[in-house]
Design an enzyme around this catalytic site. Sequence first.
Site, short mmCIF file in Angstrom:
data_model
loop_
_atom_site.label_atom_id
_atom_site.label_comp_id
_atom_site.label_asym_id
_atom_site.label_seq_id
_atom_site.Cartn_x
_atom_site.Cartn_y
_atom_site.Cartn_z
N LYS A 57 0.81 -1.23 0.00
CA LYS A 57 0.00 0.00 0.00
C LYS A 57 0.84 1.28 0.00
O LYS A 57 0.45 2.28 -0.57
CB LYS A 57 -0.93 0.00 1.22
CG LYS A 57 -2.04 -1.05 1.17
CD LYS A 57 -3.05 -0.73 0.09
CE LYS A 57 -4.24 -1.69 0.11
NZ LYS A 57 -5.14 -1.46 -1.04
N GLU B 235 -9.72 6.11 3.08
CA GLU B 235 -10.59 5.05 3.59
C GLU B 235 -9.71 3.84 3.82
O GLU B 235 -8.65 3.70 3.21
CB GLU B 235 -11.69 4.71 2.57
CG GLU B 235 -11.28 3.74 1.46
CD GLU B 235 -10.19 4.24 0.52
OE1 GLU B 235 -10.05 5.47 0.40
OE2 GLU B 235 -9.47 3.40 -0.07
N SER C 194 1.64 -9.68 -1.08
CA SER C 194 1.37 -8.24 -0.98
C SER C 194 1.49 -7.67 0.41
O SER C 194 1.67 -6.47 0.58
CB SER C 194 -0.03 -7.95 -1.54
OG SER C 194 -0.99 -8.75 -0.88
#
Lengths: 268, 418
Positions: free
Chosen positions: B111, B133, B400
């Site tokens: 991220k 969010e 990830s």
Amino acid sequence: MSRLEARFSQLKADGKKALIPFITAGDPTPGITVDLMLELVSAGADVIELGVPFSDPMADGPVIQRASERALEHHVSLRDVIGMVRHFREQDSDTPVVLMGYLNPIEIMGYETFAAEAADAGVDGALVVDIPPEEGGELLDAMSDNGLDQIYLIAPTSTPERIQRICDAAGGFVYYVSVKGVTGASNLDLQAVQRKLQEIRSATDLPVGVGFGIKDAQTAAAVSQLADAVVVGSALVSRVEALAGEPEKIGGALREVLSSMRQAMDAT
Amino acid sequence: MPGRWPPSLLESIVSITTEKIIGTLPDAQGHFGPYGGLFVSETLMEPLEELRVAYERYMQDEDFLRELDEDLANYVGRPSPIYLARRWSEELGGARIYLKREDLNHTGAHKVNNTIGQALLARRMGKTRIIAETGAGQHGVATATVAARLGLECVVYMGAVDIARQEANVYRMRLLGAEVRSVSSGSKTLKDALNEAMRDWVTNVDNTFYIIGTVAGPHPYPAMVRDFQAVIGREAREQMQRQTGRQPDALVACVGGGSNAIGLFYPFLDDREVSIYGVEAAGNGIDTGLHAAPLCAGKPGVLHGNRTYLMEDSDGQIIETHSISAGLDYPGVGPEHAWLKDSGRASYVAVTDDEALQAFHDLTRIEGIIPALESSHALAYAAKLAPEMSRDQAILVNLSGRGDKDMHTVAAREGIEL
């Protein structure tokens, strides 16, 4: 002449401004909506804006979002809402009705089917919050083929170029969102509204409505000095919410709010 | 699908054969074939245009790109390694499985590649307040992290259900100085957090930059987030060539909104010999209806500013999703994935909560790597794929994120109180 056109030209001839109440169809129950629409008309509504419930109403504040949630507990669909308008038309053939909602329920029904069924039921136009003119061509075509007006929002952030583009696509009236924010927001700045309305009027001859943030008779009267129409939503829907457990009292409560606005607007 | 859409949109679904894809999508209005676009209320149109102009300008700006590269190297710790999961591959008995170790990034997931990029962009645009969010909390943490570093005010919206299942990440965000606002409307998960963040943005648009965490939302977000995440695939292409002398036969990544997946896939799209698999969350099983797999079992529609595959009912209402993994618990998916599915360039599959948990345990026990539950979905599919392939073939899985945040979820599922 469309119902919206006829209504606005009559108001102009009478020297009056349009009062446009919003309620969510099916809130708090589907059975009460047509009665509430008739009540609003008799309390002074010139046009009715009927909210189509959606699970993810991104442009709405908490009051109208909860109204959607109450209606969705009864699985009120776009087809049901069109059916309510059909029922309303059996008793009122003059008051224009505009649907307000989001694109996805229309997408799944199909643009052409939606436009044809809505027009057949006596709907006069639709305000689809999340479809700007850039994406709206196909829906606009389907709607105008069926004699429906597409109502567009104009925002404080809209540039002069965008205002022109929106006005060129719009029908019925254009709706100026008076604040940056969601429905039910406060802090309406009348001077800023006035400046923006001048810009909009130089781009179109369509009537201009103002909404988002009109809470009471005093604000409604002040806005009616500037605009052709005053849209009031959250102030009514919050009354529906407060009386959701005693639905027989909702009609009277809406009448009280709306007629005080009507009187204040007509007195100015 | 036919009959539901305007004909001009149907015609624009292209069947790709050998044409080049990279650099051709989206079009100037943000469309990936019939998907993507700009479906927002009027108030956001101008701010999105301002963002698009800034993004296009700075993605060509050498000074900006140098700043981004330095941060990715020295703050995030890139490049992330490629690791051959030798024992696990041997146990599965088939293709060799390589892992792209995004779990080793600062903050523990992919991220941050995107939040660094968007935060630097926000600063160049003169915005002083950041909102985001978050679902699992990884994007929220990655946003709070970069906001702390750049001295920007930060508000993170998070569904009340997610707050309850990701307490540790909520605490991390608060330590980093962010305000975490609980969202208790709708299903109280990621989609509702996104609605609330959009409402905040509409209200505070003058000073606020909205950092969307995935490749969804209105244009330019799907393209912009992809471009910031594509560093994953660019590195992987070089690393595979250098370490193995060739490109992998298959890529596998989990897909919620789809940012880690598009980040890995994008630089490989024109390598037609590389098969591409996106793995959605099948939850309790696709046939139970309790899942989060819009590409496998949903329909096209419009939500959160773009047209894409959605989990919706026959009235067009968005329905609740189910997954053990908060990061995959989203009813939509990035529009580029919708296009890749329709075009046939990528395949989308789904694995259940139980299969993902099995992969979580296997990788932990056999390789000493604790994967995030999201990434465990990709691993679970790789574990199905590997035995069907030969030993001289290679699968590259995007690992990830790391699984530290999921300790409570896994323990609770197994009746253990921590």
